[in-house]
Design a protein around this motif. Structure first.
Motif, PDB file in Angstrom:
ATOM      1  N   GLY A   1      -2.752   9.364  -3.175  1.00  0.00           N
ATOM      2  CA  GLY A   1      -3.374   8.406  -2.285  1.00  0.00           C
ATOM      3  C   GLY A   1      -3.163   6.976  -2.769  1.00  0.00           C
ATOM      4  N   LEU A   2      -2.919   6.080  -1.830  1.00  0.00           N
ATOM      5  CA  LEU A   2      -2.679   4.675  -2.157  1.00  0.00           C
ATOM      6  C   LEU A   2      -3.509   3.781  -1.240  1.00  0.00           C
ATOM      7  CD1 LEU A   2       1.234   4.736  -2.108  1.00  0.00           C
ATOM      8  CD2 LEU A   2      -0.203   4.967  -4.138  1.00  0.00           C
ATOM      9  N   HIS A   3      -3.987   2.673  -1.794  1.00  0.00           N
ATOM     10  CA  HIS A   3      -4.607   1.661  -0.938  1.00  0.00           C
ATOM     11  C   HIS A   3      -3.501   0.829  -0.316  1.00  0.00           C
ATOM     12  CE1 HIS A   3      -7.724  -1.060   0.511  1.00  0.00           C
ATOM     13  NE2 HIS A   3      -6.876  -2.036   0.221  1.00  0.00           N
ATOM     14  N   PHE A   4      -3.532   0.695   1.006  1.00  0.00           N
ATOM     15  CA  PHE A   4      -2.487  -0.051   1.703  1.00  0.00           C
ATOM     16  C   PHE A   4      -3.097  -0.744   2.913  1.00  0.00           C
ATOM     17  CE2 PHE A   4       1.166  -1.062   4.191  1.00  0.00           C
ATOM     18  CZ  PHE A   4       2.271  -1.065   3.339  1.00  0.00           C
ATOM     19  N   ASP A   5      -3.008  -2.062   2.926  1.00  0.00           N
ATOM     20  CA  ASP A   5      -3.477  -2.867   4.046  1.00  0.00           C
ATOM     21  C   ASP A   5      -2.248  -3.448   4.725  1.00  0.00           C
ATOM     22  OD1 ASP A   5      -4.536  -4.643   5.845  1.00  0.00           O
ATOM     23  OD2 ASP A   5      -5.731  -5.764   4.377  1.00  0.00           O
ATOM     24  N   ILE A   6      -1.931  -2.958   5.909  1.00  0.00           N
ATOM     25  CA  ILE A   6      -0.703  -3.386   6.574  1.00  0.00           C
ATOM     26  C   ILE A   6      -0.735  -4.875   6.936  1.00  0.00           C
ATOM     27  CG2 ILE A   6      -1.374  -2.889   8.972  1.00  0.00           C
ATOM     28  CD1 ILE A   6       1.444  -1.577   9.281  1.00  0.00           C
ATOM     29  N   ALA A   7      -1.923  -5.462   6.949  1.00  0.00           N
ATOM     30  CA  ALA A   7      -2.040  -6.896   7.220  1.00  0.00           C
ATOM     31  C   ALA A   7      -1.886  -7.739   5.965  1.00  0.00           C
ATOM     32  CB  ALA A   7      -3.383  -7.199   7.873  1.00  0.00           C
ATOM     33  N   ASP A   8      -1.773  -7.099   4.810  1.00  0.00           N
ATOM     34  CA  ASP A   8      -1.622  -7.795   3.532  1.00  0.00           C
ATOM     35  C   ASP A   8      -0.144  -7.837   3.162  1.00  0.00           C
ATOM     36  OD1 ASP A   8      -1.535  -8.650   0.907  1.00  0.00           O
ATOM     37  OD2 ASP A   8      -3.183  -7.391   0.231  1.00  0.00           O
ATOM     38  N   ALA A   9       0.404  -9.027   3.058  1.00  0.00           N
ATOM     39  CA  ALA A   9       1.831  -9.189   2.793  1.00  0.00           C
ATOM     40  C   ALA A   9       2.269  -8.587   1.467  1.00  0.00           C
ATOM     41  CB  ALA A   9       2.198 -10.674   2.836  1.00  0.00           C
ATOM     42  N   SER A  10       1.335  -8.359   0.551  1.00  0.00           N
ATOM     43  CA  SER A  10       1.710  -7.842  -0.765  1.00  0.00           C
ATOM     44  C   SER A  10       1.712  -6.315  -0.845  1.00  0.00           C
ATOM     45  CB  SER A  10       0.761  -8.391  -1.835  1.00  0.00           C
ATOM     46  OG  SER A  10      -0.560  -7.898  -1.640  1.00  0.00           O
ATOM     47  N   SER A  11       1.215  -5.637   0.172  1.00  0.00           N
ATOM     48  CA  SER A  11       1.054  -4.185   0.100  1.00  0.00           C
ATOM     49  C   SER A  11       2.377  -3.460  -0.111  1.00  0.00           C
ATOM     50  CB  SER A  11       0.366  -3.652   1.355  1.00  0.00           C
ATOM     51  OG  SER A  11      -1.009  -3.957   1.347  1.00  0.00           O
ATOM     52  N   SER A  12       3.390  -3.791   0.661  1.00  0.00           N
ATOM     53  CA  SER A  12       4.683  -3.112   0.526  1.00  0.00           C
ATOM     54  C   SER A  12       5.292  -3.364  -0.844  1.00  0.00           C
ATOM     55  CB  SER A  12       5.646  -3.579   1.614  1.00  0.00           C
ATOM     56  OG  SER A  12       5.171  -3.244   2.898  1.00  0.00           O
ATOM     57  N   ALA A  13       5.231  -4.594  -1.285  1.00  0.00           N
ATOM     58  CA  ALA A  13       5.793  -4.941  -2.593  1.00  0.00           C
ATOM     59  C   ALA A  13       5.085  -4.193  -3.715  1.00  0.00           C
ATOM     60  CB  ALA A  13       5.705  -6.449  -2.821  1.00  0.00           C
ATOM     61  N   ASN A  14       3.771  -4.020  -3.576  1.00  0.00           N
ATOM     62  CA  ASN A  14       3.010  -3.294  -4.599  1.00  0.00           C
ATOM     63  C   ASN A  14       3.458  -1.842  -4.700  1.00  0.00           C
ATOM     64  OD1 ASN A  14       1.523  -5.570  -5.192  1.00  0.00           O
ATOM     65  ND2 ASN A  14      -0.197  -5.010  -3.885  1.00  0.00           N
ATOM     66  N   VAL A  15       3.684  -1.203  -3.552  1.00  0.00           N
ATOM     67  CA  VAL A  15       4.148   0.181  -3.560  1.00  0.00           C
ATOM     68  C   VAL A  15       5.540   0.275  -4.183  1.00  0.00           C
ATOM     69  CG1 VAL A  15       4.842   2.138  -2.117  1.00  0.00           C
ATOM     70  CG2 VAL A  15       2.760   0.867  -1.582  1.00  0.00           C
ATOM     71  N   LEU A  16       6.423  -0.604  -3.786  1.00  0.00           N
ATOM     72  CA  LEU A  16       7.799  -0.567  -4.290  1.00  0.00           C
ATOM     73  C   LEU A  16       7.857  -0.792  -5.796  1.00  0.00           C
ATOM     74  CD1 LEU A  16       9.508  -2.517  -1.393  1.00  0.00           C
ATOM     75  CD2 LEU A  16       9.967  -0.143  -2.022  1.00  0.00           C
ATOM     76  N   SER A  17       7.035  -1.704  -6.287  1.00  0.00           N
ATOM     77  CA  SER A  17       7.069  -1.995  -7.718  1.00  0.00           C
ATOM     78  C   SER A  17       6.408  -0.902  -8.546  1.00  0.00           C
ATOM     79  CB  SER A  17       6.385  -3.337  -8.003  1.00  0.00           C
ATOM     80  OG  SER A  17       5.004  -3.291  -7.642  1.00  0.00           O
ATOM     81  N   THR A  18       5.443  -0.208  -7.937  1.00  0.00           N
ATOM     82  CA  THR A  18       4.700   0.823  -8.670  1.00  0.00           C
ATOM     83  C   THR A  18       5.368   2.190  -8.596  1.00  0.00           C
ATOM     84  OG1 THR A  18       2.627  -0.324  -8.188  1.00  0.00           O
ATOM     85  CG2 THR A  18       2.462   1.966  -8.911  1.00  0.00           C
ATOM     86  N   LEU A  19       5.825   2.570  -7.398  1.00  0.00           N
ATOM     87  CA  LEU A  19       6.317   3.931  -7.183  1.00  0.00           C
ATOM     88  C   LEU A  19       7.809   4.017  -6.886  1.00  0.00           C
ATOM     89  CD1 LEU A  19       3.336   5.229  -5.022  1.00  0.00           C
ATOM     90  CD2 LEU A  19       3.767   5.685  -7.429  1.00  0.00           C
TER      91      LEU A  19
END
Length: 256
Positions: A61-79
């Protein structure tokens, strides 16, 4: 000879499902896992996504806010880069255009259109650098047909479809496929307003050729198809899963 028995096998594939906490997103995560994918269940509602993950061995499970510009980058950098991305979040403000405020317009655009733009841009870029992938986003039959009270929502769903087509054209040479799924009427939290109005609910039910609403689980076949090698030559498409809604004429003026 081709091993057609493995066309839908997702073993070894990593899938990110955005909006996996409920409705179509939760069903999509369950379906992808059933065909062997390692699933990352992402949602703004942490409690909801954890409820989905606990029944999916190996899922995260991941926290992801599609309205937050950093969400995609956080997933890519982490996983790292997923092989499959499924984006389901959307909101609606059911008002006639003359009654929609600038703030309401901006809110629907931010989630439905700009949020999906960021997902396509960030994960599409990463997939292209990684040698390919499957990008799937949920549009709607409202990308083609409209009704009173659906103006802004319909515009965003048409926009999602057009952006996916462009993504398919731009990243096809790098092995990235991009496709839209267009549901008709599905019993989800988003459609609660309609479900609670018996006249409205029955009118939508009767508009379909099958005489009923869809369940979220009935979107899973389309998701697995577009995620798998079964659709290896499918990109830039608009896959309609609407019980025949678009194929038949009919009229209904909702109260919105």
């Amino acid at each position: 000879m081709e091993d057609f028995g493995r066309l839908f096998d997702l073993t070894g594939k990593r899938a990110l499902v955005i909006g996996a906490g409920s409705g179509i997103g939760a069903a999509s995560a369950q379906g992808l896992a059933a065909f062997g994918a390692q699933v990352w269940c992402a949602d703004i509602n942490d409690a909801a996504v954890e409820g989905v993950v606990k029944d999916l061995p190996g899922a995260e499970g991941l926290h992801f806010d599609i309205a937050d510009a950093s969400s995609s980058a956080n997933v890519l950098s982490t996983l790292g880069t997923p092989d499959i991305v499924v984006s389901t979040p959307a909101i609606n403000v059911r008002k006639r255009l003359a009654e929609v405020s600038d703030e309401e317009f901006d809110r629907v655009i931010e989630i439905n259109l700009k949020g999906n733009f960021r997902v396509m841009r960030d994960f599409g870029r990463a997939m292209a650098a990684n040698g390919g992938g499957s990008m799937i986003a949920f549009s709607s039959i409202r990308a083609q047909v409209v009704e009173p009270g659906q103006g802004v929502y319909a515009a965003t769903k048409a926009g999602v479809l057009q952006m996916l087509k462009v993504l398919a054209a731009e990243l096809g040479p790098q092995g990235v496929r991009a496709n839209a799924i267009a549901p008709g009427v599905v019993e989800t939290p988003l459609t609660a307003q309609i479900k609670n109005d018996q006249r409205w609910y029955e009118a939508y039910r009767d508009k379909t050729m099958l005489g009923r609403w869809a369940q979220p689980s009935e979107m899973v076949g389309a998701v697995v198809f577009l995620a798998s090698e079964a659709s290896s030559y499918v990109t830039g498409s608009y896959l309609v899963v609407d019980g025949g809604w678009l194929a038949a004429d009919g009229r209904f003026t909702p109260p919105a």
